[in-house]
Design a protein around this motif. Structure first.
Motif, PDB file in Angstrom:
ATOM      1  N   THR A   1       0.822  -1.217   0.000  1.00  0.00           N
ATOM      2  CA  THR A   1       0.000   0.000   0.000  1.00  0.00           C
ATOM      3  C   THR A   1       0.852   1.261   0.000  1.00  0.00           C
ATOM      4  OG1 THR A   1      -0.146  -0.031   2.427  1.00  0.00           O
ATOM      5  CG2 THR A   1      -1.886  -1.167   1.192  1.00  0.00           C
ATOM      6  N   ASN A   2       2.130   1.125   0.342  1.00  0.00           N
ATOM      7  CA  ASN A   2       3.037   2.275   0.348  1.00  0.00           C
ATOM      8  C   ASN A   2       3.888   2.361  -0.910  1.00  0.00           C
ATOM      9  OD1 ASN A   2       2.166   3.068   2.909  1.00  0.00           O
ATOM     10  ND2 ASN A   2       3.680   1.776   3.942  1.00  0.00           N
ATOM     11  N   ALA A   3       3.551   1.559  -1.923  1.00  0.00           N
ATOM     12  CA  ALA A   3       4.303   1.615  -3.181  1.00  0.00           C
ATOM     13  C   ALA A   3       4.186   3.009  -3.800  1.00  0.00           C
ATOM     14  CB  ALA A   3       3.781   0.563  -4.152  1.00  0.00           C
ATOM     15  N   ILE A   4       5.133   3.338  -4.681  1.00  0.00           N
ATOM     16  CA  ILE A   4       5.166   4.659  -5.302  1.00  0.00           C
ATOM     17  C   ILE A   4       3.867   4.956  -6.040  1.00  0.00           C
ATOM     18  CG2 ILE A   4       6.338   6.038  -7.070  1.00  0.00           C
ATOM     19  CD1 ILE A   4       8.924   4.600  -6.318  1.00  0.00           C
ATOM     20  N   HIS A   5       3.274   3.917  -6.613  1.00  0.00           N
ATOM     21  CA  HIS A   5       1.977   4.043  -7.294  1.00  0.00           C
ATOM     22  C   HIS A   5       1.222   2.738  -7.099  1.00  0.00           C
ATOM     23  CE1 HIS A   5       3.395   1.363 -10.483  1.00  0.00           C
ATOM     24  NE2 HIS A   5       4.549   2.005 -10.391  1.00  0.00           N
ATOM     25  N   GLN A   6      -0.027   2.679  -7.523  1.00  0.00           N
ATOM     26  CA  GLN A   6      -0.845   1.483  -7.349  1.00  0.00           C
ATOM     27  C   GLN A   6      -1.196   0.841  -8.692  1.00  0.00           C
ATOM     28  OE1 GLN A   6      -1.741   0.025  -4.261  1.00  0.00           O
ATOM     29  NE2 GLN A   6      -0.130   1.465  -3.675  1.00  0.00           N
ATOM     30  N   LEU A   7      -0.367   1.087  -9.698  1.00  0.00           N
ATOM     31  CA  LEU A   7      -0.594   0.539 -11.029  1.00  0.00           C
ATOM     32  C   LEU A   7       0.225  -0.740 -11.183  1.00  0.00           C
ATOM     33  CD1 LEU A   7      -2.232   1.551 -13.525  1.00  0.00           C
ATOM     34  CD2 LEU A   7      -0.080   2.429 -14.435  1.00  0.00           C
ATOM     35  N   GLU A   8      -0.457  -1.872 -11.431  1.00  0.00           N
ATOM     36  CA  GLU A   8       0.244  -3.144 -11.614  1.00  0.00           C
ATOM     37  C   GLU A   8       0.679  -3.348 -13.063  1.00  0.00           C
ATOM     38  OE1 GLU A   8       1.232  -5.082  -9.388  1.00  0.00           O
ATOM     39  OE2 GLU A   8      -0.132  -5.093  -7.664  1.00  0.00           O
ATOM     40  N   ASN A   9      -0.061  -2.797 -13.995  1.00  0.00           N
ATOM     41  CA  ASN A   9       0.198  -3.012 -15.421  1.00  0.00           C
ATOM     42  C   ASN A   9       0.569  -1.686 -16.085  1.00  0.00           C
ATOM     43  OD1 ASN A   9      -0.797  -5.958 -15.737  1.00  0.00           O
ATOM     44  ND2 ASN A   9      -2.447  -4.957 -14.617  1.00  0.00           N
ATOM     45  N   PRO A  10       1.713  -1.635 -16.775  1.00  0.00           N
ATOM     46  CA  PRO A  10       2.256  -0.344 -17.226  1.00  0.00           C
ATOM     47  C   PRO A  10       1.800   0.148 -18.590  1.00  0.00           C
ATOM     48  CG  PRO A  10       3.855  -2.070 -17.627  1.00  0.00           C
ATOM     49  CD  PRO A  10       2.677  -2.734 -16.951  1.00  0.00           C
ATOM     50  N   ALA A  11       1.115  -0.678 -19.398  1.00  0.00           N
ATOM     51  CA  ALA A  11       0.913  -0.350 -20.812  1.00  0.00           C
ATOM     52  C   ALA A  11       0.174   0.967 -21.033  1.00  0.00           C
ATOM     53  CB  ALA A  11       0.153  -1.481 -21.508  1.00  0.00           C
ATOM     54  N   LEU A  12      -0.734   1.342 -20.139  1.00  0.00           N
ATOM     55  CA  LEU A  12      -1.505   2.573 -20.319  1.00  0.00           C
ATOM     56  C   LEU A  12      -0.601   3.797 -20.400  1.00  0.00           C
ATOM     57  CD1 LEU A  12      -4.377   3.740 -20.471  1.00  0.00           C
ATOM     58  CD2 LEU A  12      -4.306   4.014 -17.993  1.00  0.00           C
ATOM     59  N   ILE A  13       0.529   3.742 -19.732  1.00  0.00           N
ATOM     60  CA  ILE A  13       1.482   4.855 -19.758  1.00  0.00           C
ATOM     61  C   ILE A  13       2.613   4.580 -20.751  1.00  0.00           C
ATOM     62  CG2 ILE A  13       3.186   6.123 -18.392  1.00  0.00           C
ATOM     63  CD1 ILE A  13       1.374   5.681 -15.962  1.00  0.00           C
ATOM     64  N   SER A  14       3.198   3.392 -20.699  1.00  0.00           N
ATOM     65  CA  SER A  14       4.393   3.108 -21.496  1.00  0.00           C
ATOM     66  C   SER A  14       4.109   3.006 -22.991  1.00  0.00           C
ATOM     67  CB  SER A  14       5.061   1.827 -20.999  1.00  0.00           C
ATOM     68  OG  SER A  14       4.151   0.753 -20.948  1.00  0.00           O
ATOM     69  N   PHE A  15       2.940   2.464 -23.399  1.00  0.00           N
ATOM     70  CA  PHE A  15       2.644   2.350 -24.836  1.00  0.00           C
ATOM     71  C   PHE A  15       2.469   3.728 -25.495  1.00  0.00           C
ATOM     72  CE2 PHE A  15      -0.471   1.985 -28.315  1.00  0.00           C
ATOM     73  CZ  PHE A  15       0.250   1.171 -29.179  1.00  0.00           C
ATOM     74  N   PRO A  16       1.634   4.628 -24.955  1.00  0.00           N
ATOM     75  CA  PRO A  16       1.532   5.956 -25.584  1.00  0.00           C
ATOM     76  C   PRO A  16       2.869   6.704 -25.610  1.00  0.00           C
ATOM     77  CG  PRO A  16      -0.286   5.606 -24.072  1.00  0.00           C
ATOM     78  CD  PRO A  16       0.676   4.477 -23.854  1.00  0.00           C
ATOM     79  N   LEU A  17       3.681   6.527 -24.567  1.00  0.00           N
ATOM     80  CA  LEU A  17       4.997   7.173 -24.564  1.00  0.00           C
ATOM     81  C   LEU A  17       5.848   6.682 -25.728  1.00  0.00           C
ATOM     82  CD1 LEU A  17       6.141   7.352 -20.818  1.00  0.00           C
ATOM     83  CD2 LEU A  17       5.743   9.265 -22.386  1.00  0.00           C
ATOM     84  N   ALA A  18       5.825   5.369 -25.981  1.00  0.00           N
ATOM     85  CA  ALA A  18       6.618   4.809 -27.069  1.00  0.00           C
ATOM     86  C   ALA A  18       6.097   5.278 -28.429  1.00  0.00           C
ATOM     87  CB  ALA A  18       6.606   3.287 -26.990  1.00  0.00           C
ATOM     88  N   VAL A  19       4.763   5.341 -28.573  1.00  0.00           N
ATOM     89  CA  VAL A  19       4.167   5.839 -29.823  1.00  0.00           C
ATOM     90  C   VAL A  19       4.589   7.284 -30.068  1.00  0.00           C
ATOM     91  CG1 VAL A  19       1.990   6.495 -30.931  1.00  0.00           C
ATOM     92  CG2 VAL A  19       2.194   4.269 -29.787  1.00  0.00           C
ATOM     93  N   LEU A  20       4.490   8.118 -29.045  1.00  0.00           N
ATOM     94  CA  LEU A  20       4.884   9.517 -29.171  1.00  0.00           C
ATOM     95  C   LEU A  20       6.368   9.634 -29.512  1.00  0.00           C
ATOM     96  CD1 LEU A  20       3.987  12.476 -28.857  1.00  0.00           C
ATOM     97  CD2 LEU A  20       4.638  12.322 -26.437  1.00  0.00           C
ATOM     98  N   THR A  21       7.186   8.771 -28.917  1.00  0.00           N
ATOM     99  CA  THR A  21       8.630   8.824 -29.141  1.00  0.00           C
ATOM    100  C   THR A  21       8.991   8.505 -30.584  1.00  0.00           C
ATOM    101  OG1 THR A  21       9.086   8.193 -26.848  1.00  0.00           O
ATOM    102  CG2 THR A  21      10.847   7.854 -28.446  1.00  0.00           C
TER     103      THR A  21
END
Length: 640
Positions: free
Chosen positions: A600-620
């Motif tokens: 519960t004290n993790a930096i974030h509560q997201l277990e799956n990264p694709a929602l952030i990492s995929f758009p970043l890669a597309v933009l890149t």
């Protein structure tokens, strides 16, 4: 759980392993070139390749993980099957034929076909290795889980065993033997899943599962005396301690020197203590199961129904049911699930599994694992969207799946084998729904490993069925691991050493270095399989899909369908996709728990990264292709 060796299962296991190794040595004698080692010479028939596709894809995550997740989390587990299958639509319509035209041996070959860029070679080979390793972890975890009931060996022994066998397979013949192993186990897995589903429907639903004269364990309930909202006394037991965990209270009682934990509830203002399943890791390193040593066999398999409703009437047993009757009856009834909590008890660490009655309707709808409805918050909604995005987009970017397009002769064969794979995989995933639900209600669940749900359900119907299914499941792991190690060895030997380092290896040297690389990757996979023991394998595979979707798919799609894509854009998008997805995974609540920290004290509560990492890669890939245009003249975009 506590397992005894099954000599029938051992016999089937030895036959399957012998057959697999025999195939490896047979094709090994025909493997004389790098083309035959890495791509089976491009001579695999499209129908064989289609079933091999299915065999490769129906890995530990599909058979062990999805069935286990459905058994524990109901329909939420089936969402993985939907996502896994939907991903093949992307592969069929966007990737199959054009990707076949681009490459020769590896994913990197195809990506670099128009550029001859060392940056693409390095980034793509690293991407292949990372994705393959993340996909290898759940396969090795599943192998260790399978060996415990199959051979009576500990988890680590199973991981080492599968690693050793796969190294032999890959080092002997590479992709040729791997293809036929995957063809064999893919076909057998589908047939045996049909048989297991038949037994599930024939058995129907029952309140007290009874297989081979062993009834489901009757968990005891005690009535305590309560003062000021706390347990004050329990007749016949000594009160030791009480522990609040979130909104739950657990009570430790002692009787005849044995300490047990109970779940304290007050249903309809009536105080009640419900028996739990408990694994206690003592400060001295000893493990206790329900307060006693493992040899006492006081740790039970679980999973049953508390109410069966047929046409509005409660019954004890339904008898045989049709597929739709099975689902509708389960929806109207109640299932008893066992949920896990962890807490410290002095210097000891307690893993406690407590019963929770769940309405069948709730069990058959999304929301038990992924909170997307009434109990949802922003993190849970984002996490669910991110998972579905990864599963839908990841399939078409998995290196060990992509290289299978090079084993057939023509782009048309690639398309036909993909269509056959979709049909086979789709049929199998429908069966996982029944196998998972059957495991949930037939008293066969191992709370320490949901991955064992389907094999243990098979064992309930007879030693022979259990033996064959477990052996085929083990072959499933072998085939998938072999494909992953072929992809990894190709990335190391062909992409990195031969192309990036410009060693200009001879054909024989490429094969030799590939076999050495296979050995190294196999050893690394064994170590990771031990480290991630206990985590559901479908969940782990979700990470591999997320990395593949983020690191590889934007580069593939832009290369195929945007003529201004540059080598710098492709290399940069791969690096950003890998970095972003790994950063999110390594700081996720699950990894926080692995580090021994409070999730519960993790930096974030997201277990799956694709929602952030995929758009970043597309933009890149878009931005870097604009800023750093390709140096060579465009030779034409390749489309389907």
């Amino acid at each position: 759980m506590i397992y005894d060796i099954s000599y029938t299962a051992l016999s089937f296991f030895c036959v399957f392993v012998g057959l697999v190794i025999g195939l490896s040595f047979y094709f090994g004698r025909k493997t004389s070139s790098s083309s035959s080692y890495y791509a089976a010479g491009g001579n695999i028939h499209w129908a064989v390749n289609g079933i091999a596709f299915a065999g490769d894809y129906l890995s530990a995550a599909s058979f062990l993980g999805i069935c286990g997740m459905i058994a524990v989390s109901g329909f939420d587990g089936f969402l993985y099957a939907i996502g896994f299958l939907a991903g093949w639509i992307v592969a069929l319509f966007l990737i199959a034929e054009p990707f076949k035209r681009l490459g020769k041996f590896t994913f990197t070959d195809a990506l670099n076909a128009k550029f001859n860029s060392r940056a693409i070679t390095l980034s793509a080979s690293v991407s292949t290795l990372i994705i393959s390793v993340f996909y290898l972890i759940p396969q090795m975890v599943g192998a260790g889980d399978l060996v415990m009931p199959l051979l009576g060996l500990p988890h680590w022994a199973g991981v080492i065993l599968v690693g050793a066998i796969v190294i032999v397979i890959v080092a002997s013949a590479g992709m040729a033997s791997t293809t036929y192993v995957q063809f064999l186990k893919g076909g057998l897995l589908i047939i045996l899943s049909l048989v297991l589903t038949f037994f599930i429907l024939k058995n129907g639903l029952t309140l007290t599962p009874d297989f081979k004269g062993e009834k489901y364990h009757n968990f005891m309930e005690l009535t305590p005396q309560v003062e000021d909202g706390k347990v004050a006394n329990v007749a016949g037991w000594e009160l030791v301690t009480q522990q609040a965990v979130g909104n739950k209270t657990f009570v430790k009682l002692s009787q005849n020197g044995v300490e047990r934990w109970f779940d304290f509830t007050q249903d309809a203002n009536k105080p009640l203590l419900k028996e739990t399943l408990t694994v206690t890791q003592l400060a001295n390193g000893q493990q206790l199961y329900n307060g006693e040593a493992r040899e006492k066999r006081r740790f039970y398999q679980v999973g049953h129904m508390s109410k069966i409703v047929v046409n509005g009437q409660e019954v004890d047993k339904t008898g045989p049911l049709g597929p739709f009757e099975f689902l509708s009856t389960l929806q109207e009834s109640e299932v008893v699930r066992f949920l896990q909590v962890k807490f410290a008890d002095g210097g000891d660490q307690v893993s406690l599994y407590y019963p929770q009655t769940t309405a069948g309707e709730k069990f058959m709808l999304p929301g038990l694992k992924y909170k997307i409805g009434r109990d949802a918050n922003l993190w849970s909604k984002l996490d669910f969207i991110s998972l579905m995005l990864a599963l839908f987009l990841g399939t078409a970017a998995l290196p060990h799946i992509l290289i299978r397009y090079y084993t057939v002769k023509t782009p048309r064969d690639a398309r036909k084998s993909t269509i056959l794979a979709i049909a086979a995989i789709g049929g199998f995933y429908i069966l996982t729904l029944f196998m998972g639900l059957g495991a949930a209600v037939n008293g066969v669940l191992d709370v320490e490993s949901s991955n064992m749900s389907a094999p243990l359900l098979a064992r309930a119907f007879g030693a022979a069925l259990f033996s064959i299914i477990s052996a085929v499941a083990f072959a499933t792991v072998l085939g998938t691991v072999a494909g992953l190690i072929v992809a990894s060895s190709g990335a190391i030997a062909h992409d990195f050493i031969d192309v990036y380092l410009k060693r200009n290896l001879s054909d024989d040297k490429k094969v030799k270095v590939g076999k050495i690389a296979a050995f190294a990757v196999g050893i690394f996979a064994i170590l990771l399989g031990m480290a991630f023991k206990g985590i559901n394998v479908s969940f782990l595979v979700g990470w591999a899909f997320a990395i593949a979707a983020s690191a590889n798919l934007p580069a593939i799609l832009f290369l195929l369908f945007w003529k201004r894509t540059s080598e710098t854009g492709i290399a940069a998008s791969i690096i950003v996709g890998i970095t972003a997805s790994l950063a999110i995974i390594l700081t996720s609540p699950t990894m926080w728990d692995r580090y021994g920290l409070d999730p519960t004290n993790a930096i974030h509560q997201l277990e799956n990264p694709a929602l952030i990492s995929f758009p970043l890669a597309v933009l890149t890939v878009y931005v870097f292709s604009i800023l750093y245009p390709k140096r060579q003249k465009d030779v034409g975009v390749i489309t389907g």
